[in-house]
Design a protein around this motif. Structure first.
Motif, PDB file in Angstrom:
ATOM      1  N   PRO A  15     -17.995  34.117  63.980  1.00 20.01           N
ATOM      2  CA  PRO A  15     -17.439  35.028  62.965  1.00 20.01           C
ATOM      3  C   PRO A  15     -16.634  36.182  63.576  1.00 20.01           C
ATOM      4  O   PRO A  15     -15.552  36.520  63.073  1.00 20.01           O
ATOM      5  N   ALA A  16     -17.123  36.768  64.652  1.00 25.05           N
ATOM      6  CA  ALA A  16     -16.401  37.881  65.292  1.00 25.05           C
ATOM      7  C   ALA A  16     -15.106  37.393  65.939  1.00 25.05           C
ATOM      8  O   ALA A  16     -14.081  38.093  65.886  1.00 25.05           O
ATOM      9  N   ILE A  17     -15.135  36.204  66.540  1.00 25.37           N
ATOM     10  CA  ILE A  17     -13.920  35.656  67.152  1.00 25.37           C
ATOM     11  C   ILE A  17     -12.861  35.410  66.089  1.00 25.37           C
ATOM     12  O   ILE A  17     -11.692  35.781  66.240  1.00 25.37           O
ATOM     13  N   VAL A  18     -13.256  34.788  64.995  1.00 24.98           N
ATOM     14  CA  VAL A  18     -12.300  34.499  63.921  1.00 24.98           C
ATOM     15  C   VAL A  18     -11.746  35.797  63.336  1.00 24.98           C
ATOM     16  O   VAL A  18     -10.546  35.887  63.030  1.00 24.98           O
ATOM     17  N   ALA A  19     -12.589  36.812  63.210  1.00 28.94           N
ATOM     18  CA  ALA A  19     -12.106  38.106  62.720  1.00 28.94           C
ATOM     19  C   ALA A  19     -11.042  38.675  63.649  1.00 28.94           C
ATOM     20  O   ALA A  19     -10.027  39.210  63.192  1.00 28.94           O
ATOM     21  N   LEU A  20     -11.239  38.544  64.964  1.00 24.17           N
ATOM     22  CA  LEU A  20     -10.226  39.001  65.916  1.00 24.17           C
ATOM     23  C   LEU A  20      -8.938  38.198  65.771  1.00 24.17           C
ATOM     24  O   LEU A  20      -7.839  38.759  65.806  1.00 24.17           O
ATOM     25  N   GLY A  27      -1.935  36.212  62.532  1.00 21.64           N
ATOM     26  CA  GLY A  27      -3.243  35.611  62.363  1.00 21.64           C
ATOM     27  C   GLY A  27      -3.731  35.651  60.928  1.00 21.64           C
ATOM     28  O   GLY A  27      -4.422  34.731  60.469  1.00 21.64           O
ATOM     29  N   ALA A  28      -3.386  36.694  60.217  1.00 27.39           N
ATOM     30  CA  ALA A  28      -3.813  36.820  58.820  1.00 27.39           C
ATOM     31  C   ALA A  28      -3.284  35.662  57.981  1.00 27.39           C
ATOM     32  O   ALA A  28      -3.934  35.245  57.018  1.00 27.39           O
ATOM     33  N   ARG A  29      -2.130  35.117  58.354  1.00 24.54           N
ATOM     34  CA  ARG A  29      -1.556  33.983  57.617  1.00 24.54           C
ATOM     35  C   ARG A  29      -2.134  32.644  58.064  1.00 24.54           C
ATOM     36  O   ARG A  29      -2.094  31.684  57.316  1.00 24.54           O
ATOM     37  N   ARG A  30      -2.662  32.572  59.304  1.00 27.81           N
ATOM     38  CA  ARG A  30      -3.099  31.290  59.872  1.00 27.81           C
ATOM     39  C   ARG A  30      -4.594  31.053  59.801  1.00 27.81           C
ATOM     40  O   ARG A  30      -5.032  29.913  59.814  1.00 27.81           O
ATOM     41  N   GLU A  31      -5.374  32.117  59.832  1.00 25.00           N
ATOM     42  CA  GLU A  31      -6.820  31.971  59.972  1.00 25.00           C
ATOM     43  C   GLU A  31      -7.531  32.093  58.628  1.00 25.00           C
ATOM     44  O   GLU A  31      -7.000  32.678  57.693  1.00 25.00           O
ATOM     45  N   SER A  32      -8.725  31.515  58.546  1.00 26.00           N
ATOM     46  CA  SER A  32      -9.519  31.510  57.314  1.00 26.00           C
ATOM     47  C   SER A  32     -10.947  31.959  57.612  1.00 26.00           C
ATOM     48  O   SER A  32     -11.849  31.119  57.725  1.00 26.00           O
ATOM     49  N   PRO A  33     -11.179  33.251  57.737  1.00 23.04           N
ATOM     50  CA  PRO A  33     -12.522  33.746  58.069  1.00 23.04           C
ATOM     51  C   PRO A  33     -13.595  33.388  57.043  1.00 23.04           C
ATOM     52  O   PRO A  33     -14.780  33.455  57.344  1.00 23.04           O
ATOM     53  N   ASP A  35     -14.146  30.432  55.770  1.00 22.35           N
ATOM     54  CA  ASP A  35     -14.672  29.081  56.005  1.00 22.35           C
ATOM     55  C   ASP A  35     -14.756  28.857  57.509  1.00 22.35           C
ATOM     56  O   ASP A  35     -13.759  28.525  58.156  1.00 22.35           O
ATOM     57  N   LEU A  36     -15.942  29.005  58.075  1.00 19.14           N
ATOM     58  CA  LEU A  36     -16.121  28.898  59.520  1.00 19.14           C
ATOM     59  C   LEU A  36     -16.290  27.461  60.008  1.00 19.14           C
ATOM     60  O   LEU A  36     -16.295  27.224  61.213  1.00 19.14           O
ATOM     61  N   THR A  37     -16.405  26.503  59.095  1.00 18.81           N
ATOM     62  CA  THR A  37     -16.672  25.116  59.479  1.00 18.81           C
ATOM     63  C   THR A  37     -15.689  24.578  60.518  1.00 18.81           C
ATOM     64  O   THR A  37     -16.120  24.041  61.541  1.00 18.81           O
ATOM     65  N   PRO A  38     -14.372  24.709  60.329  1.00 23.17           N
ATOM     66  CA  PRO A  38     -13.472  24.146  61.351  1.00 23.17           C
ATOM     67  C   PRO A  38     -13.581  24.854  62.696  1.00 23.17           C
ATOM     68  O   PRO A  38     -13.403  24.238  63.750  1.00 23.17           O
ATOM     69  N   TYR A  39     -13.908  26.128  62.682  1.00 21.12           N
ATOM     70  CA  TYR A  39     -14.057  26.884  63.923  1.00 21.12           C
ATOM     71  C   TYR A  39     -15.310  26.455  64.680  1.00 21.12           C
ATOM     72  O   TYR A  39     -15.297  26.348  65.903  1.00 21.12           O
ATOM     73  N   LEU A  40     -16.380  26.212  63.943  1.00 18.33           N
ATOM     74  CA  LEU A  40     -17.619  25.746  64.579  1.00 18.33           C
ATOM     75  C   LEU A  40     -17.430  24.357  65.178  1.00 18.33           C
ATOM     76  O   LEU A  40     -17.907  24.081  66.285  1.00 18.33           O
ATOM     77  N   THR A  41     -16.712  23.496  64.475  1.00 20.61           N
ATOM     78  CA  THR A  41     -16.402  22.164  65.004  1.00 20.61           C
ATOM     79  C   THR A  41     -15.559  22.285  66.267  1.00 20.61           C
ATOM     80  O   THR A  41     -15.808  21.598  67.267  1.00 20.61           O
ATOM     81  N   ALA A  42     -14.581  23.170  66.232  1.00 18.83           N
ATOM     82  CA  ALA A  42     -13.725  23.382  67.402  1.00 18.83           C
ATOM     83  C   ALA A  42     -14.535  23.908  68.582  1.00 18.83           C
ATOM     84  O   ALA A  42     -14.342  23.459  69.723  1.00 18.83           O
ATOM     85  N   LEU A  43     -15.452  24.830  68.338  1.00 20.60           N
ATOM     86  CA  LEU A  43     -16.268  25.363  69.417  1.00 20.60           C
ATOM     87  C   LEU A  43     -17.113  24.264  70.062  1.00 20.60           C
ATOM     88  O   LEU A  43     -17.253  24.236  71.292  1.00 20.60           O
ATOM     89  N   GLU A  44     -17.635  23.358  69.272  1.00 22.89           N
ATOM     90  CA  GLU A  44     -18.390  22.225  69.832  1.00 22.89           C
ATOM     91  C   GLU A  44     -17.518  21.405  70.763  1.00 22.89           C
ATOM     92  O   GLU A  44     -17.941  21.032  71.860  1.00 22.89           O
ATOM     93  N   ARG A  45     -16.291  21.109  70.342  1.00 31.40           N
ATOM     94  CA  ARG A  45     -15.368  20.323  71.176  1.00 31.40           C
ATOM     95  C   ARG A  45     -14.992  21.076  72.443  1.00 31.40           C
ATOM     96  O   ARG A  45     -14.941  20.503  73.534  1.00 31.40           O
TER      97      ARG A  45
END
Length: 150
Positions: A15-20, A27-33, A35-45
């Motif tokens: 959550p803190a990384i996505v907020a940054l 970033g405000a146009r590209r990121e979706s704080p 819904d963390l699901t895609p970020y968590l999947t990315a972190l696993e990869r």
């Protein structure tokens, strides 16, 4: 730099990384704080790939920066290994504190430990302050980058 710690990112840091990542006009146009699901999947990869380093800078228990370092083996330049720095973000309250320089120095040292012969990064053409920052650290704008959205 006080009690700054640079460490591998963990699930609870997402959550803190996505907020940054979302805390600027691009970033405000590209990121979706929300819904963390895609970020968590990315972190696993990322975490499963030995050529990836997703790190956070922590001060007084608070995440104040993030960056991703990718080690890329290659054939060009006589089989040179290079590293790519991306996703560099520093919390607004930390800008000008030296954290950005410390972060990039960490990435360069990590690249040396991996026997990289070249460190490269891209920066959006509108980020002129970032360009000056990277040039002050010795980076040169030698190439033109291209992207293709899929």
């Amino acid at each position: 730099m006080g009690d700054l710690e640079i460490r591998q990112a963990a699930t609870e840091d997402v959550p803190a990384i996505v907020a940054l990542l979302a805390d600027d006009p691009l970033g405000a146009r590209r990121e979706s704080p929300d819904d963390l699901t895609p970020y968590l999947t990315a972190l696993e990869r990322i975490s499963a790939d030995p050529n990836q380093r997703l790190v956070v800078a922590v001060r007084e228990g608070r995440i104040v920066g993030t960056l991703q370092l990718t080690i890329v083996p290659g054939l060009s330049r006589r089989g040179a290994t290079r590293s790519v720095i991306e996703g560099v973000r520093v919390h607004a309250l930390e800008r000008g504190s030296g954290l950005g320089s410390r972060f990039i120095e960490w990435a360069i040292e990590e690249s040396r430990r991996e026997n990289c012969q070249l460190v490269q990064l891209m920066s959006d053409s509108t980020r002129t302050d970032a360009h000056r920052f990277y040039e002050r650290l010795g980076f040169e704008a030698t190439h033109v980058g291209f992207k293709l959205s899929l």
